[in-house]
Design a protein around this motif. Structure first.
Motif, mmCIF file in Angstrom:
data_model
loop_
_atom_site.group_PDB
_atom_site.id
_atom_site.type_symbol
_atom_site.label_atom_id
_atom_site.label_comp_id
_atom_site.label_asym_id
_atom_site.label_seq_id
_atom_site.Cartn_x
_atom_site.Cartn_y
_atom_site.Cartn_z
ATOM 1 N N ARG A 149 0.810 -1.211 0.000
ATOM 2 C CA ARG A 149 0.000 0.000 0.000
ATOM 3 C C ARG A 149 0.849 1.270 0.000
ATOM 4 O O ARG A 149 0.521 2.258 0.633
ATOM 5 N N GLY A 150 1.941 1.244 -0.725
ATOM 6 C CA GLY A 150 2.726 2.455 -0.923
ATOM 7 C C GLY A 150 3.194 3.095 0.369
ATOM 8 O O GLY A 150 3.911 2.484 1.159
ATOM 9 N N TYR A 151 2.752 4.334 0.608
ATOM 10 C CA TYR A 151 3.168 5.071 1.807
ATOM 11 C C TYR A 151 2.223 4.854 2.976
ATOM 12 O O TYR A 151 2.409 5.416 4.047
ATOM 13 N N CYS A 152 1.184 4.059 2.772
ATOM 14 C CA CYS A 152 0.263 3.641 3.840
ATOM 15 C C CYS A 152 -0.430 4.815 4.516
ATOM 16 O O CYS A 152 -0.580 4.845 5.746
ATOM 17 N N ALA A 153 -0.867 5.767 3.730
ATOM 18 C CA ALA A 153 -1.702 6.838 4.275
ATOM 19 C C ALA A 153 -3.038 6.255 4.706
ATOM 20 O O ALA A 153 -3.554 5.314 4.097
ATOM 21 N N HIS A 154 -3.599 6.809 5.778
ATOM 22 C CA HIS A 154 -4.796 6.201 6.375
ATOM 23 C C HIS A 154 -5.963 6.173 5.404
ATOM 24 O O HIS A 154 -6.810 5.276 5.453
ATOM 25 N N ASP A 155 -6.038 7.136 4.485
ATOM 26 C CA ASP A 155 -7.175 7.191 3.565
ATOM 27 C C ASP A 155 -6.921 6.398 2.281
ATOM 28 O O ASP A 155 -7.744 6.428 1.365
ATOM 29 N N ALA A 156 -5.798 5.698 2.215
ATOM 30 C CA ALA A 156 -5.473 4.957 0.997
ATOM 31 C C ALA A 156 -5.334 3.461 1.225
ATOM 32 O O ALA A 156 -5.057 2.715 0.286
ATOM 33 N N LEU A 157 -5.538 3.009 2.462
ATOM 34 C CA LEU A 157 -5.307 1.597 2.765
ATOM 35 C C LEU A 157 -6.443 0.692 2.325
ATOM 36 O O LEU A 157 -6.232 -0.436 1.886
ATOM 37 N N GLY A 158 -7.685 1.152 2.467
ATOM 38 C CA GLY A 158 -8.818 0.265 2.236
ATOM 39 C C GLY A 158 -8.920 -0.752 3.360
ATOM 40 O O GLY A 158 -8.356 -0.586 4.441
ATOM 41 N N ASP A 159 -9.634 -1.828 3.092
ATOM 42 C CA ASP A 159 -9.796 -2.883 4.093
ATOM 43 C C ASP A 159 -8.626 -3.852 3.988
ATOM 44 O O ASP A 159 -8.498 -4.596 3.023
ATOM 45 N N GLY A 162 -6.632 -8.535 8.624
ATOM 46 C CA GLY A 162 -5.956 -9.821 8.613
ATOM 47 C C GLY A 162 -4.760 -9.900 7.686
ATOM 48 O O GLY A 162 -4.184 -10.979 7.523
ATOM 49 N N LYS A 163 -4.327 -8.774 7.085
ATOM 50 C CA LYS A 163 -3.256 -8.802 6.097
ATOM 51 C C LYS A 163 -1.941 -8.263 6.665
ATOM 52 O O LYS A 163 -1.918 -7.503 7.633
ATOM 53 N N LEU A 164 -0.842 -8.684 6.020
ATOM 54 C CA LEU A 164 0.461 -8.073 6.261
ATOM 55 C C LEU A 164 0.599 -6.953 5.244
ATOM 56 O O LEU A 164 0.617 -7.198 4.035
ATOM 57 N N VAL A 165 0.714 -5.731 5.738
ATOM 58 C CA VAL A 165 0.711 -4.554 4.866
ATOM 59 C C VAL A 165 2.148 -4.074 4.666
ATOM 60 O O VAL A 165 2.867 -3.803 5.640
ATOM 61 N N ILE A 166 2.566 -3.964 3.414
ATOM 62 C CA ILE A 166 3.901 -3.465 3.087
ATOM 63 C C ILE A 166 3.823 -1.956 2.881
ATOM 64 O O ILE A 166 3.001 -1.468 2.095
ATOM 65 N N CYS A 167 4.688 -1.227 3.573
ATOM 66 C CA CYS A 167 4.713 0.233 3.493
ATOM 67 C C CYS A 167 6.128 0.697 3.159
ATOM 68 O O CYS A 167 7.106 0.128 3.654
ATOM 69 N N HIS A 168 6.229 1.720 2.354
ATOM 70 C CA HIS A 168 7.542 2.291 2.058
ATOM 71 C C HIS A 168 7.928 3.234 3.197
ATOM 72 O O HIS A 168 7.208 4.174 3.508
ATOM 73 N N PRO A 260 1.486 2.312 -6.586
ATOM 74 C CA PRO A 260 0.235 1.567 -6.757
ATOM 75 C C PRO A 260 -0.119 0.749 -5.523
ATOM 76 O O PRO A 260 0.682 0.600 -4.602
ATOM 77 N N ASP A 261 -1.321 0.206 -5.524
ATOM 78 C CA ASP A 261 -1.720 -0.807 -4.554
ATOM 79 C C ASP A 261 -1.549 -2.174 -5.214
ATOM 80 O O ASP A 261 -1.914 -2.368 -6.376
ATOM 81 N N ILE A 262 -0.998 -3.123 -4.460
ATOM 82 C CA ILE A 262 -0.769 -4.461 -5.007
ATOM 83 C C ILE A 262 -1.166 -5.491 -3.950
ATOM 84 O O ILE A 262 -0.740 -5.395 -2.797
ATOM 85 N N ASP A 263 -1.977 -6.464 -4.344
ATOM 86 C CA ASP A 263 -2.265 -7.623 -3.499
ATOM 87 C C ASP A 263 -1.598 -8.816 -4.148
ATOM 88 O O ASP A 263 -1.838 -9.109 -5.327
ATOM 89 N N SER A 264 -0.732 -9.512 -3.353
ATOM 90 C CA SER A 264 0.144 -10.502 -3.986
ATOM 91 C C SER A 264 0.461 -11.664 -3.068
ATOM 92 O O SER A 264 1.441 -11.633 -2.320
ATOM 93 N N GLY A 265 -0.384 -12.691 -3.094
ATOM 94 C CA GLY A 265 -0.056 -13.935 -2.413
ATOM 95 C C GLY A 265 -0.132 -13.844 -0.896
ATOM 96 O O GLY A 265 -0.742 -12.948 -0.320
#
Length: 526
Positions: A149-159, A162-168, A260-265
């Motif tokens: 989720r890129g820079y992980c801004a609160h309004d850009a994360l979505g739902d 239960g996920k591991l979120v990758i942030c720059h 971008p947002d990426i969901d990957s495995g």
């Protein structure tokens, strides 16, 4: 000096990639050595009798027999006793607990001795390609979908429940901070976050692998158990985690460009937790003053005694000796006391050699919270850390230079020596808050500290940057590294003169008008 890494809150040691080919390592060392020699650094040894006496003690403190002086270790205990014996012989009086030289602190440690992480593209190597912030509640095993989720801004994360979120892990102004990213991921339901340690932070780039994954706390301050997983990711391994080429993501993230947002495995991970409890001590003594009217205006000469101890081996060496960081400058304070031959200054001198600095300024904070001399009787702190005598001393960065009268004292002495002074040219590194002078400033006590400076683009800057890549918090900060002995002697003379001026002048150190560092509601300080 305490390490600081944006987006990642583990107390750990950063070191360069151990997996580099041997010829690359030797080439780098040879290049650094040639650069040092061109600037005056040599392996010939100290240039005068005073420097030889100083370096003899620095050698005793940072030889392999001291095992890197890790907080709570046998090596630290041996070093502390050696220093106490030397201070006693120099005529100082003990100022620790119960009439001793030692102020004991009890510590609690949480470590992760082993961990695994497999992403969509393969397994990442622990400490080489990822590390983790230790917590007693880390899950033994965890599988979680991956969400980039890129820079992980609160309004850009979505739902991301239960996920591991990758942030720059950017430090760029206008983008999310480490605290904002973590808060956003937690609020959005993530089970953890994997922060890409930003290679674009060029003034202090990340150095892999980490030596260990350990967090150290003073007893009673261990955080509440938290199962939220916080990983640090080597940017070169992002592709393994995502299962795709990630070079463009890394370069764009380092530049602050849209991502971008990426969901990957799915990521699978496991963690082994180890806890420990142990004591470690500050070493504190006092050289009484000669003017009774100034007896309540003590000057604290401080330096951290602790180092990193044993860590991940680099080129076969697992002892992080910490010669310049910071055995040499503990030795300098002790050497100055010995050279006084029991003769005091007008003001009392308190020698404070702190433990636990590398783990979070613990020793100096404990002293401020449990002072062995009333804080209202401390007029100033002169801190020695962050000093690298590896190129000529022509320019010096001074922390809190314009905030207290100590900056004026330093300016007067440096000017007479032909040394120019400057404020920190790289405040984004946060060096002001990464050593023990900060503890005193926060308590309302005037304090000062120094860094060898350089002109941008100069050979001195090149040498400084190279040392931070290959020497800082590495086993290579040892007794065989090259030193500019003239620069070392110049700083030592500057330090002697500064202590003499501050400890003997009629006016007490004071805060300057307009400073932003002085606490709004001060209970101590002159």
């Amino acid at each position: 000096m305490s390490a600081s890494l944006a987006g990642y809150s583990v107390v750990s040691l950063l070191v360069e990639n151990q997996g580099a080919a041997m010829e690359r390592y030797l080439s780098a060392i040879a290049g650094m050595a040639m650069g040092f020699m061109l600037m005056g650094a040599t392996d010939d040894g100290p240039i005068d009798a005073d420097s030889r006496e100083w370096w003899s003690l620095a050698s005793a403190l940072s030889g392999d027999e001291m095992e890197g002086r890790d907080t709570g270790s046998g090596g630290h205990e041996r070093a502390a006793r050696l220093i106490a014996d030397r201070l006693a012989a120099a005529g100082l009086e003990p100022l620790g607990d119960d009439g001793t030289w030692f102020q004991r602190i009890d510590f609690e440690e949480v470590g992760v001795p082993s961990a695994t992480l497999r992403g969509a593209g393969g397994e990442l190597a622990f400490l080489d390609e990822f590390t983790v912030s230790p917590d007693v509640a880390l899950p033994a095993h965890l599988a979680a979908p991956i969400a980039y989720r890129g820079y992980c801004a609160h309004d850009a994360l979505g739902d991301v429940t239960g996920k591991l979120v990758i942030c720059h892990g950017t430090r760029r102004s206008g983008l999310t901070t480490a605290a904002e990213r973590e808060a956003a991921v937690r609020a959005a339901g993530g089970v953890g976050m994997a922060t890409i340690v930003d290679p674009g932070f060029s003034v202090e780039p990340p150095r892999w692998p980490f030596a260990f994954a350990r967090s150290v706390y003073r007893k009673g301050n261990l955080p509440a158990p938290d199962p939220f997983v916080k990983l640090g990711i080597n940017a070169d391994a992002l592709g393994k985690l995502l299962g795709r080429d990630a070079a463009r993501l890394v370069s764009d993230g380092s530049a602050g460009l849209p991502l971008p947002d990426i969901d990957s495995g799915t990521a699978t991970m496991s963690f082994t937790i180890r806890t420990a409890q142990y004591p470690s001590s500050n070493v504190i003594g006092i050289l009484p003053g000669t003017n009774p009217a100034l007896a309540d205006q003590a000057i604290v000469l401080g330096a951290h005694l602790d180092g990193y101890g044993f860590g991940r081996a680099v080129d076969g060496d697992a002892i992080y000796n910490g010669t310049l960081d910071n055995a040499a400058y503990v030795a300098l304070i002790v050497h100055l006391m010995e050279s006084r031959e029991r003769k005091g200054y007008a003001r009392p001198i308190v020698v404070g050699l702190w433990t636990g600095e590398e783990k979070g300024l613990h020793g100096s904070e404990w002293f401020i919270e449990h002072p062995t001399v009333p804080l209202e009787q401390i007029a100033a702190n002169i801190n020695l850390d962050q000093l690298r005598p590896i190129f000529p001393l022509e320019l010096m960065t001074v922390h809190a230079r314009t905030d207290t009268s100590l900056g004026q004292d330093a300016t007067a002495i440096a000017t007479a020596m032909g040394i120019r002074l400057q404020d920190d040219p790289e405040p984004e590194r946060n060096l002001l808050r990464r050593s023990d002078h900060w503890t005193f400033l926060e308590a309302g006590i005037p304090a000062i500290s120094f860094v060898f400076g350089y002109e941008p683009g100069s050979r001195s800057e090149e040498i400084y940057r190279q040392w931070y890549r290959t020497g800082y918090h590495r086993p290579q900060d040892d007794l065989v590294q090259l030193v500019d002995w003239q620069a070392a002697a110049d700083f030592n003379r500057f330090f002697y003169a500064l202590v003499d001026r501050v400890a003997n002048r009629s006016e007490a150190p004071s805060w300057q008008q307009g400073t932003t560092l002085r606490p709004a509601a001060m209970s101590v300080g002159k």
